[in-house]
Design a protein around this motif. Structure first.
Motif, mmCIF file in Angstrom:
data_model
loop_
_atom_site.group_PDB
_atom_site.id
_atom_site.type_symbol
_atom_site.label_atom_id
_atom_site.label_comp_id
_atom_site.label_asym_id
_atom_site.label_seq_id
_atom_site.Cartn_x
_atom_site.Cartn_y
_atom_site.Cartn_z
ATOM 1 N N ARG A 133 7.516 55.891 51.292
ATOM 2 C CA ARG A 133 8.724 56.343 50.654
ATOM 3 C C ARG A 133 9.806 56.121 51.884
ATOM 4 O O ARG A 133 10.805 55.847 51.533
ATOM 5 N N ILE A 134 9.411 56.690 52.959
ATOM 6 C CA ILE A 134 10.037 56.397 54.119
ATOM 7 C C ILE A 134 10.716 55.187 54.418
ATOM 8 O O ILE A 134 11.669 54.833 54.684
ATOM 9 N N HIS B 69 18.533 51.689 52.624
ATOM 10 C CA HIS B 69 19.657 52.395 53.084
ATOM 11 C C HIS B 69 20.009 52.519 54.465
ATOM 12 O O HIS B 69 20.916 52.958 55.052
ATOM 13 N N GLY B 70 18.971 51.953 55.238
ATOM 14 C CA GLY B 70 19.247 51.676 56.469
ATOM 15 C C GLY B 70 19.361 52.958 57.274
ATOM 16 O O GLY B 70 18.754 53.882 57.149
ATOM 17 N N VAL B 71 20.616 52.884 58.145
ATOM 18 C CA VAL B 71 20.674 53.996 59.069
ATOM 19 C C VAL B 71 20.948 55.543 58.079
ATOM 20 O O VAL B 71 20.594 56.337 58.697
ATOM 21 N N ARG B 72 21.409 55.455 57.066
ATOM 22 C CA ARG B 72 21.656 56.696 56.252
ATOM 23 C C ARG B 72 20.477 57.274 55.970
ATOM 24 O O ARG B 72 20.397 58.370 55.712
ATOM 25 N N ASP C 273 18.993 61.209 56.211
ATOM 26 C CA ASP C 273 18.371 62.154 55.300
ATOM 27 C C ASP C 273 17.173 62.812 55.907
ATOM 28 O O ASP C 273 16.682 64.089 55.522
ATOM 29 N N VAL C 274 16.546 61.993 56.715
ATOM 30 C CA VAL C 274 15.395 62.787 57.285
ATOM 31 C C VAL C 274 15.832 64.060 58.152
ATOM 32 O O VAL C 274 15.092 64.931 58.328
#
Length: 225
Positions: free
Chosen positions: A21-22, A29-32, A36-37
């Motif tokens: 999932r990561i 979503h790249g950097v975004r 979230d992490v």
């Protein structure tokens, strides 16, 4: 494909792991995704999150105990013996509640079969693979020990092929399972304890009472139907 000795393999789905999932989030979503992490990290200090993790750990431990008890009771199938193949249902699922009626209690189903089986006929009972991996509803260590206590019941290793067991059996007994449907394609009678779409097919014995079960056993093992 159901007419083949190898049967029709079930469709299986692999659930994505946390790492999957990561990596998917990073690709999408790249950097975004890293933001979230960072938002997720505070949950490591959350009491509710840790409580949920502890509950999952307890469930996993209980499931491991159930597997150990089952594995301690299993035997290798002897295909030279006459036997009825009894694959257990995964629970909870509609295949037992409501479709199997009172026989959602699978212990009652096996006990009835054990009482009605002719002398020398065995019941080969095998746990559902998904129940072993994911479930524990309607399963206790006493459930497995009670099954193994019946003199003509044998618990079978979980990794023995269901198709191999069906191919050598004299009949298949099930609540509403696919194994009963598959048996018909191989010329094997099915003892059906519940209500499902193939219940009126030739070769199906509907079991509601002790007398039904005795008549089915006589038809299969005495008259060779």
């Amino acid at each position: 494909s159901l007419t083949n000795p190898g049967g029709k393999q079930a469709i299986t789905f692999r659930r994505p792991t946390a790492l999957d999932r990561i990596l998917l989030a990073v690709r999408q979503h790249g950097v975004r995704s890293f933001v979230d992490v960072l938002r997720w990290l505070p949950s490591l200090l959350s009491f509710r999150a840790w409580k949920r993790r502890m509950q999952k750990t307890r469930v996993a431990w209980k499931r491991l105990q159930l597997r150990r008890v089952y594995d301690a009771l299993v035997v290798e199938p002897d295909y030279a013996r006459p036997y009825v193949y009894c694959p257990l249902h995964f629970q909870p699922e509609c295949s037992t509640v409501p479709m199997s009626g009172a026989f959602a209690d699978q212990l009652m189903e096996i006990e009835l079969l054990s009482q009605c089986a002719p002398v020398g006929v065995f019941l080969y009972v095998k746990e559902h693979p998904r129940q072993r991996r994911k479930g524990m509803a309607n399963r206790t260590t006493d459930f497995y020990r009670r099954l193994a206590s019946f003199p003509n019941v044998r618990l079978i290793r979980h990794d023995v092929s269901s198709f191999e067991l069906r191919e050598h059996c004299r009949a298949v007994a099930t609540g509403t399972g696919t194994a009963g449907f598959e048996a018909l394609f191989r010329g094997k009678p099915a003892l059906l304890f519940g209500h499902t779409f193939y219940q009126y097919a030739p070769g199906v014995h509907a079991i509601r009472t002790t007398e039904d079960c005795r008549r089915a056993m006589e038809a299969i093992f005495t008259r060779g139907e």
